[in-house]
Design an enzyme around this catalytic site. Structure first.
Site, PDB file in Angstrom:
ATOM      1  N   GLY A  29       0.829  -1.208   0.000  1.00  0.00           N
ATOM      2  CA  GLY A  29       0.000   0.000   0.000  1.00  0.00           C
ATOM      3  C   GLY A  29       0.859   1.250   0.000  1.00  0.00           C
ATOM      4  CE1 TYR A  38      -8.666  -0.216   9.318  1.00  0.00           C
ATOM      5  CE2 TYR A  38      -8.799   0.521  11.592  1.00  0.00           C
ATOM      6  CZ  TYR A  38      -8.193   0.574  10.355  1.00  0.00           C
ATOM      7  OH  TYR A  38      -7.125   1.414  10.149  1.00  0.00           O
TER       8      TYR A  38
HETATM    9  P1  NAP Z   1      -5.203   4.982   2.191  1.00  0.00           P
HETATM   10  O1  NAP Z   1      -4.793   6.404   2.024  1.00  0.00           O
HETATM   11  O2  NAP Z   1      -6.610   4.571   1.906  1.00  0.00           O
HETATM   12  O3  NAP Z   1      -4.210   4.078   1.329  1.00  0.00           O
HETATM   13  C1  NAP Z   1      -4.376   2.681   1.337  1.00  0.00           C
HETATM   14  C2  NAP Z   1      -3.233   2.032   0.605  1.00  0.00           C
HETATM   15  O4  NAP Z   1      -3.397   0.612   0.713  1.00  0.00           O
HETATM   16  C3  NAP Z   1      -3.213   2.361  -0.873  1.00  0.00           C
HETATM   17  O5  NAP Z   1      -1.861   2.409  -1.283  1.00  0.00           O
HETATM   18  C4  NAP Z   1      -3.929   1.153  -1.499  1.00  0.00           C
HETATM   19  O6  NAP Z   1      -3.540   0.884  -2.839  1.00  0.00           O
HETATM   20  C5  NAP Z   1      -3.417   0.048  -0.593  1.00  0.00           C
HETATM   21  N1  NAP Z   1      -4.264  -1.137  -0.596  1.00  0.00           N
HETATM   22  C6  NAP Z   1      -5.546  -1.267  -0.142  1.00  0.00           C
HETATM   23  N2  NAP Z   1      -5.973  -2.531  -0.321  1.00  0.00           N
HETATM   24  C7  NAP Z   1      -4.938  -3.201  -0.894  1.00  0.00           C
HETATM   25  C8  NAP Z   1      -4.761  -4.536  -1.333  1.00  0.00           C
HETATM   26  N3  NAP Z   1      -5.734  -5.455  -1.217  1.00  0.00           N
HETATM   27  N4  NAP Z   1      -3.573  -4.878  -1.888  1.00  0.00           N
HETATM   28  C9  NAP Z   1      -2.577  -3.970  -2.027  1.00  0.00           C
HETATM   29  N5  NAP Z   1      -2.688  -2.694  -1.622  1.00  0.00           N
HETATM   30  C10 NAP Z   1      -3.855  -2.317  -1.074  1.00  0.00           C
HETATM   31  O7  NAP Z   1      -4.930   4.484   3.672  1.00  0.00           O
HETATM   32  P2  NAP Z   1      -3.977   5.050   4.834  1.00  0.00           P
HETATM   33  O8  NAP Z   1      -4.769   5.945   5.664  1.00  0.00           O
HETATM   34  O9  NAP Z   1      -2.690   5.503   4.264  1.00  0.00           O
HETATM   35  O10 NAP Z   1      -3.779   3.711   5.671  1.00  0.00           O
HETATM   36  C11 NAP Z   1      -2.581   2.937   5.599  1.00  0.00           C
HETATM   37  C12 NAP Z   1      -2.594   1.944   6.756  1.00  0.00           C
HETATM   38  O11 NAP Z   1      -2.686   2.668   7.983  1.00  0.00           O
HETATM   39  C13 NAP Z   1      -3.807   1.007   6.726  1.00  0.00           C
HETATM   40  O12 NAP Z   1      -3.405  -0.272   7.160  1.00  0.00           O
HETATM   41  C14 NAP Z   1      -4.742   1.635   7.736  1.00  0.00           C
HETATM   42  O13 NAP Z   1      -5.613   0.687   8.286  1.00  0.00           O
HETATM   43  C15 NAP Z   1      -3.764   2.169   8.746  1.00  0.00           C
HETATM   44  N6  NAP Z   1      -4.301   3.249   9.586  1.00  0.00           N
HETATM   45  C16 NAP Z   1      -4.699   4.431   9.058  1.00  0.00           C
HETATM   46  C17 NAP Z   1      -5.195   5.419   9.902  1.00  0.00           C
HETATM   47  C18 NAP Z   1      -5.651   6.757   9.390  1.00  0.00           C
HETATM   48  O14 NAP Z   1      -6.192   7.546  10.186  1.00  0.00           O
HETATM   49  N7  NAP Z   1      -5.461   7.085   8.130  1.00  0.00           N
HETATM   50  C19 NAP Z   1      -5.280   5.195  11.272  1.00  0.00           C
HETATM   51  C20 NAP Z   1      -4.854   3.980  11.788  1.00  0.00           C
HETATM   52  C21 NAP Z   1      -4.365   3.026  10.938  1.00  0.00           C
HETATM   53  P3  NAP Z   1      -4.299   1.592  -4.119  1.00  0.00           P
HETATM   54  O15 NAP Z   1      -3.746   2.997  -4.181  1.00  0.00           O
HETATM   55  O16 NAP Z   1      -3.897   0.763  -5.282  1.00  0.00           O
HETATM   56  O17 NAP Z   1      -5.759   1.566  -3.805  1.00  0.00           O
END
Ligand code: NAP
Length: 242
Positions: free
Chosen positions: A8, A153
């Site tokens: 990701g 989640y």
């Molecule tokens: P995001 O902006 O939605 O980005 C998600 C990333 O994951 C994108 O690069 C997406 O690829 C990739 N992805 C999703 N499903 C996938 C799959 N099946 N195979 C390969 N790649 C996949 O999310 P984010 O906020 O950066 O979150 C990143 C991590 O941090 C996640 O694990 C999330 O649960 C965790 N997190 C986030 C927050 C928050 O507040 N943002 C808080 C706690 C934890 P594409 O671009 O190709 O779609």
């Protein structure tokens, strides 16, 4: 050259981690599922700053696709191995449990938890053979606290923290560390429809975090300097403790 795989890595926290690890001297293998344009932007940003990276798309919830992609990577890089793995790819499909569809349960667990299992098992062998590796799992405050509307989640992220602790004990003697970070609210696509103005009232720091602030913790855990830290989860949440 040292290699780091960021799942990701096309957007959000993963992009910030990829850019940071590239600045730290790694060739960063940027995984994504569908958004090629965003992945190419990440790679371009790395290269503009003099870093190295490459794209490796696959769906982390698909064990066969992971195997095929990593096999292809190994064939292109004989005698080299991925010494840093950041399991970051994740999705959320929120709803109250009573309304939750089977698909929402399984997709979230398949991405976060099965993704962790398949990729980590595949890369672990080389880390153990070379007696060096760093695995950093991106969990969540939801996995520590539990969040209403996020039973899927929260379960996936809590399980990821449990697996982090278990695996850390299995591989510590081979100088492979396994840690997690637990972000709170971070400004990315995943949180863009949330009401920051309202939610920030409960965050002692008074704001959402930036992806770079999570990347700094990941980069520390991925560094050689973090050699005696394993099985740990570092919260990156602006003081929003459970
Ligand atoms: P995001 O902006 O939605 O980005 C998600 C990333 O994951 C994108 O690069 C997406 O690829 C990739 N992805 C999703 N499903 C996938 C799959 N099946 N195979 C390969 N790649 C996949 O999310 P984010 O906020 O950066 O979150 C990143 C991590 O941090 C996640 O694990 C999330 O649960 C965790 N997190 C986030 C927050 C928050 O507040 N943002 C808080 C706690 C934890 P594409 O671009 O190709 O779609």
């Amino acid at each position: 050259m040292k290699h780091a795989l960021v799942t990701g890595g096309s957007r959000g926290i993963g992009r910030a981690v990829a850019e940071r690890l590239a600045a730290d001297g790694y060739n960063v293998v940027i995984n994504y599922r569908a958004n090629q344009q965003a992945a190419e932007e990440t790679l371009a940003a790395i290269q503009q700053n003099g870093g190295c990276g490459e794209l490796l798309p696959f769906d982390v919830s698909d064990g066969a696709a992971i195997e095929a992609a990593l096999e292809q990577w190994s064939a292109a890089h004989p005698d080299e191995y991925i010494s840093v793995l950041v399991n970051n790819a994740g999705i959320r499909m929120d709803s109250l449990m009573i309304f939750m569809q089977e698909e929402s349960w399984h997709k979230v667990l398949d991405t976060t938890l099965n993704g962790f299992f398949h990729i980590t098992r595949r890369l672990l062998k080389d880390m153990l053979t070379h007696r060096y590796g760093r695995i950093v799992n991106v969990a969540s405050l939801s996995g520590l606290k539990g969040m209403p509307g996020q039973a899927n989640y929260s379960a996936a992220k809590a399980a990821l923290i449990g697996a982090t602790k278990a695996l850390a004990q299995e591989v510590a003697a081979r100088k492979v560390t396994v840690n997690a970070v637990a972000p709170g609210f971070i400004a990315t696509d995943m949180t863009k429809e949330l009401d920051e103005g309202e939610l920030k009232k409960m965050i002692p720091a008074g704001r959402f975090g930036k992806p770079e602030e999570v990347a700094a913790a990941v980069a520390f855990l991925a560094s050689e300097g973090a050699s005696y830290i394993t099985g740990e989860t570092i919260s990156v949440n602006g003081g929003l403790y459970t």
